[in-house]
Design a protein around this motif. Structure first.
Motif, PDB file in Angstrom:
ATOM      1  N   TRP A   1       0.840  -1.193   0.000  1.00  0.00           N
ATOM      2  CA  TRP A   1       0.000   0.000   0.000  1.00  0.00           C
ATOM      3  C   TRP A   1       0.880   1.250   0.000  1.00  0.00           C
ATOM      4  O   TRP A   1       1.946   1.272   0.588  1.00  0.00           O
ATOM      5  CB  TRP A   1      -0.962  -0.004   1.188  1.00  0.00           C
ATOM      6  CG  TRP A   1      -0.318  -0.077   2.533  1.00  0.00           C
ATOM      7  CD1 TRP A   1       0.160  -1.193   3.154  1.00  0.00           C
ATOM      8  CD2 TRP A   1      -0.091   1.011   3.433  1.00  0.00           C
ATOM      9  NE1 TRP A   1       0.681  -0.870   4.388  1.00  0.00           N
ATOM     10  CE2 TRP A   1       0.537   0.480   4.582  1.00  0.00           C
ATOM     11  CE3 TRP A   1      -0.352   2.375   3.387  1.00  0.00           C
ATOM     12  CZ2 TRP A   1       0.908   1.265   5.673  1.00  0.00           C
ATOM     13  CZ3 TRP A   1       0.010   3.170   4.469  1.00  0.00           C
ATOM     14  CH2 TRP A   1       0.630   2.596   5.591  1.00  0.00           C
ATOM     15  N   ARG A   2       0.414   2.294  -0.680  1.00  0.00           N
ATOM     16  CA  ARG A   2       1.223   3.497  -0.865  1.00  0.00           C
ATOM     17  C   ARG A   2       0.758   4.670  -0.002  1.00  0.00           C
ATOM     18  O   ARG A   2       1.573   5.490   0.408  1.00  0.00           O
ATOM     19  CB  ARG A   2       1.220   3.908  -2.340  1.00  0.00           C
ATOM     20  CG  ARG A   2       1.917   2.887  -3.240  1.00  0.00           C
ATOM     21  CD  ARG A   2       1.904   3.355  -4.685  1.00  0.00           C
ATOM     22  NE  ARG A   2       2.598   2.398  -5.542  1.00  0.00           N
ATOM     23  CZ  ARG A   2       3.913   2.407  -5.759  1.00  0.00           C
ATOM     24  NH1 ARG A   2       4.664   3.311  -5.165  1.00  0.00           N
ATOM     25  NH2 ARG A   2       4.466   1.508  -6.555  1.00  0.00           N
ATOM     26  N   THR A   3      -0.536   4.760   0.232  1.00  0.00           N
ATOM     27  CA  THR A   3      -1.062   5.850   1.050  1.00  0.00           C
ATOM     28  C   THR A   3      -2.157   5.325   1.962  1.00  0.00           C
ATOM     29  O   THR A   3      -2.793   4.308   1.682  1.00  0.00           O
ATOM     30  CB  THR A   3      -1.657   6.983   0.181  1.00  0.00           C
ATOM     31  OG1 THR A   3      -2.690   6.446  -0.640  1.00  0.00           O
ATOM     32  CG2 THR A   3      -0.588   7.632  -0.688  1.00  0.00           C
ATOM     33  N   VAL A   4      -2.374   6.032   3.040  1.00  0.00           N
ATOM     34  CA  VAL A   4      -3.487   5.732   3.937  1.00  0.00           C
ATOM     35  C   VAL A   4      -4.787   6.103   3.223  1.00  0.00           C
ATOM     36  O   VAL A   4      -4.868   7.164   2.591  1.00  0.00           O
ATOM     37  CB  VAL A   4      -3.350   6.545   5.243  1.00  0.00           C
ATOM     38  CG1 VAL A   4      -4.599   6.398   6.113  1.00  0.00           C
ATOM     39  CG2 VAL A   4      -2.100   6.127   6.001  1.00  0.00           C
ATOM     40  N   PRO A   5      -5.814   5.260   3.267  1.00  0.00           N
ATOM     41  CA  PRO A   5      -7.101   5.636   2.654  1.00  0.00           C
ATOM     42  C   PRO A   5      -7.594   6.961   3.227  1.00  0.00           C
ATOM     43  O   PRO A   5      -7.543   7.177   4.439  1.00  0.00           O
ATOM     44  CB  PRO A   5      -8.035   4.480   3.045  1.00  0.00           C
ATOM     45  CG  PRO A   5      -7.115   3.327   3.306  1.00  0.00           C
ATOM     46  CD  PRO A   5      -5.866   3.914   3.885  1.00  0.00           C
ATOM     47  N   ILE A   6      -8.046   7.854   2.362  1.00  0.00           N
ATOM     48  CA  ILE A   6      -8.474   9.181   2.813  1.00  0.00           C
ATOM     49  C   ILE A   6      -9.560   9.086   3.872  1.00  0.00           C
ATOM     50  O   ILE A   6      -9.663   9.933   4.759  1.00  0.00           O
ATOM     51  CB  ILE A   6      -8.934  10.036   1.613  1.00  0.00           C
ATOM     52  CG1 ILE A   6      -9.135  11.491   2.027  1.00  0.00           C
ATOM     53  CG2 ILE A   6     -10.204   9.461   0.996  1.00  0.00           C
ATOM     54  CD1 ILE A   6      -7.876  12.200   2.426  1.00  0.00           C
ATOM     55  N   GLN A   7     -10.361   8.018   3.799  1.00  0.00           N
ATOM     56  CA  GLN A   7     -11.427   7.836   4.792  1.00  0.00           C
ATOM     57  C   GLN A   7     -10.863   7.633   6.193  1.00  0.00           C
ATOM     58  O   GLN A   7     -11.559   7.825   7.187  1.00  0.00           O
ATOM     59  CB  GLN A   7     -12.296   6.619   4.435  1.00  0.00           C
ATOM     60  CG  GLN A   7     -12.897   6.688   3.049  1.00  0.00           C
ATOM     61  CD  GLN A   7     -12.053   5.901   2.060  1.00  0.00           C
ATOM     62  OE1 GLN A   7     -10.829   5.938   2.108  1.00  0.00           O
ATOM     63  NE2 GLN A   7     -12.711   5.188   1.164  1.00  0.00           N
ATOM     64  N   CYS A   8      -9.582   7.231   6.265  1.00  0.00           N
ATOM     65  CA  CYS A   8      -8.994   6.868   7.554  1.00  0.00           C
ATOM     66  C   CYS A   8      -8.090   7.952   8.127  1.00  0.00           C
ATOM     67  O   CYS A   8      -7.382   7.713   9.107  1.00  0.00           O
ATOM     68  CB  CYS A   8      -8.218   5.559   7.421  1.00  0.00           C
ATOM     69  SG  CYS A   8      -9.260   4.158   6.938  1.00  0.00           S
ATOM     70  N   LEU A   9      -8.095   9.134   7.503  1.00  0.00           N
ATOM     71  CA  LEU A   9      -7.258  10.226   7.999  1.00  0.00           C
ATOM     72  C   LEU A   9      -7.517  10.507   9.474  1.00  0.00           C
ATOM     73  O   LEU A   9      -6.593  10.536  10.289  1.00  0.00           O
ATOM     74  CB  LEU A   9      -7.509  11.490   7.167  1.00  0.00           C
ATOM     75  CG  LEU A   9      -6.959  12.804   7.733  1.00  0.00           C
ATOM     76  CD1 LEU A   9      -5.455  12.735   7.923  1.00  0.00           C
ATOM     77  CD2 LEU A   9      -7.336  13.967   6.814  1.00  0.00           C
ATOM     78  N   HIS A  10      -8.763  10.718   9.830  1.00  0.00           N
ATOM     79  CA  HIS A  10      -9.088  11.057  11.224  1.00  0.00           C
ATOM     80  C   HIS A  10      -8.738   9.908  12.155  1.00  0.00           C
ATOM     81  O   HIS A  10      -8.202  10.124  13.244  1.00  0.00           O
ATOM     82  CB  HIS A  10     -10.570  11.403  11.344  1.00  0.00           C
ATOM     83  CG  HIS A  10     -10.986  11.742  12.745  1.00  0.00           C
ATOM     84  ND1 HIS A  10     -10.555  12.878  13.402  1.00  0.00           N
ATOM     85  CD2 HIS A  10     -11.796  11.082  13.627  1.00  0.00           C
ATOM     86  CE1 HIS A  10     -11.067  12.901  14.621  1.00  0.00           C
ATOM     87  NE2 HIS A  10     -11.828  11.830  14.777  1.00  0.00           N
ATOM     88  N   ASP A  11      -8.999   8.681  11.728  1.00  0.00           N
ATOM     89  CA  ASP A  11      -8.707   7.513  12.561  1.00  0.00           C
ATOM     90  C   ASP A  11      -7.220   7.410  12.864  1.00  0.00           C
ATOM     91  O   ASP A  11      -6.826   7.196  14.013  1.00  0.00           O
ATOM     92  CB  ASP A  11      -9.183   6.246  11.860  1.00  0.00           C
ATOM     93  CG  ASP A  11      -8.862   4.989  12.644  1.00  0.00           C
ATOM     94  OD1 ASP A  11      -9.678   4.592  13.497  1.00  0.00           O
ATOM     95  OD2 ASP A  11      -7.779   4.401  12.417  1.00  0.00           O
ATOM     96  N   VAL A  12      -6.378   7.582  11.848  1.00  0.00           N
ATOM     97  CA  VAL A  12      -4.936   7.477  12.058  1.00  0.00           C
ATOM     98  C   VAL A  12      -4.429   8.634  12.915  1.00  0.00           C
ATOM     99  O   VAL A  12      -3.581   8.457  13.792  1.00  0.00           O
ATOM    100  CB  VAL A  12      -4.193   7.426  10.705  1.00  0.00           C
ATOM    101  CG1 VAL A  12      -2.671   7.470  10.918  1.00  0.00           C
ATOM    102  CG2 VAL A  12      -4.572   6.160   9.942  1.00  0.00           C
ATOM    103  N   GLU A  13      -4.966   9.824  12.678  1.00  0.00           N
ATOM    104  CA  GLU A  13      -4.579  10.981  13.487  1.00  0.00           C
ATOM    105  C   GLU A  13      -4.894  10.745  14.966  1.00  0.00           C
ATOM    106  O   GLU A  13      -4.053  10.976  15.844  1.00  0.00           O
ATOM    107  CB  GLU A  13      -5.290  12.233  12.994  1.00  0.00           C
ATOM    108  CG  GLU A  13      -4.956  13.475  13.801  1.00  0.00           C
ATOM    109  CD  GLU A  13      -5.662  14.709  13.292  1.00  0.00           C
ATOM    110  OE1 GLU A  13      -5.315  15.817  13.756  1.00  0.00           O
ATOM    111  OE2 GLU A  13      -6.564  14.581  12.436  1.00  0.00           O
TER     112      GLU A  13
END
Length: 257
Positions: free
Chosen positions: A59-71
């Motif tokens: 995988w190259r990037t975090v799914p945009i849907q998961c931005l808040h979750d990873v933060e």
């Protein structure tokens, strides 16, 4: 009787549907023209688990849907809770090891997001939702301002006190980053390691697995016994000569092959 059963069944189905709707979030998804995409709220938890267990690869990037979750994961406390649990088990393992008197008992650590945290750099890159930017990361690493990861620094100091020869192996370029990395490590309290090993010209272009396997092979051929090997990437821990035990630290922000 049958009517009551049908009403009960309908109510049950409505409850299930309602629960599914409540557990579903709507996200803007720019790559698809700003359309709304529906995903269950548990999706990002499952995605992070799959990443950490290496069931999702390449995988190259975090799914945009998961931005808040990873933060929230990285800054909200759970990341350090997970780290502390891993370090607790590493400490128990270290306490069981009986060191020899020949000075050849070794421990291997990665540097980026193992010893030094790049979370504030990745905060500016939307915690991995943005594609990897080699030039921007070079500028960041050259500044030498990454903070130590406290549980790992404490573990490192324990290893030194116990008499382990600690080797820090990083994929950073030797010519460009040797001095900034040394200064950064020393400023953050990493003193007494046996050697900091960076990627020299001879290893350019090699995958992390091949590169780090080769360096560990050289240590073993020099007589060192690698008791522990820890890193935030599976490429730190796969391959050959991985050591007696490996410890994977969490990192949902990026993947190094």
């Amino acid at each position: 009787m049958m009517k009551n059963q049908r009403e009960t069944l309908v109510c049950s189905l409505l409850f299930v549907v309602l629960k599914m709707v409540m557990n579903t979030k709507l996200y803007n998804h720019p790559p698809y023209g700003g359309r709304l995409m529906e995903l269950p709220s548990s999706y990002c938890l499952s995605w992070r688990l799959a990443v950490e267990t290496s069931n999702i690869q390449g995988w190259r990037t975090v799914p945009i849907q998961c931005l808040h979750d990873v933060e929230v994961y990285m800054l909200g406390g759970q990341y350090f809770s997970d780290l502390n649990l891993i370090v607790e088990h590493m400490n128990s393992y270290i306490d069981e090891i009986v060191l020899s008197h020949d000075g050849l008992d070794a421990w291997v650590l990665d540097v980026d997001d193992t010893c030094l945290s790049n979370v504030f750099y990745y905060k500016g890159k939307r915690f991995g939702c943005d594609p990897y930017d080699p030039q921007a990361f070079k500028e960041w690493a050259s500044r030498g301002i990454s903070l130590a990861i406290p549980p790992i620094l404490q573990l490192f100091q324990k290893l030194i006190e116990r008499g382990f020869k600690v080797f820090l192996i990083t994929g950073r370029d030797e010519t460009m980053f040797e001095q900034p990395t040394l200064r950064n490590l020393h400023f953050q309290g990493f003193f007494g390691f046996e050697r900091l090993i960076l990627r020299s010209e001879a290893y350019k272009g090699q995958s992390g697995i091949i590169y780090k396997s080769e360096l560990r092979r050289k240590l073993v051929e020099q007589g060192y016994r690698i008791w522990g090997n820890e890193g935030d990437q599976w490429s730190d821990l796969h391959g050959q000569y991985v050591g007696n035990r490996t410890f994977k630290l969490p990192n949902p922000m990026y993947s190094v092959p």
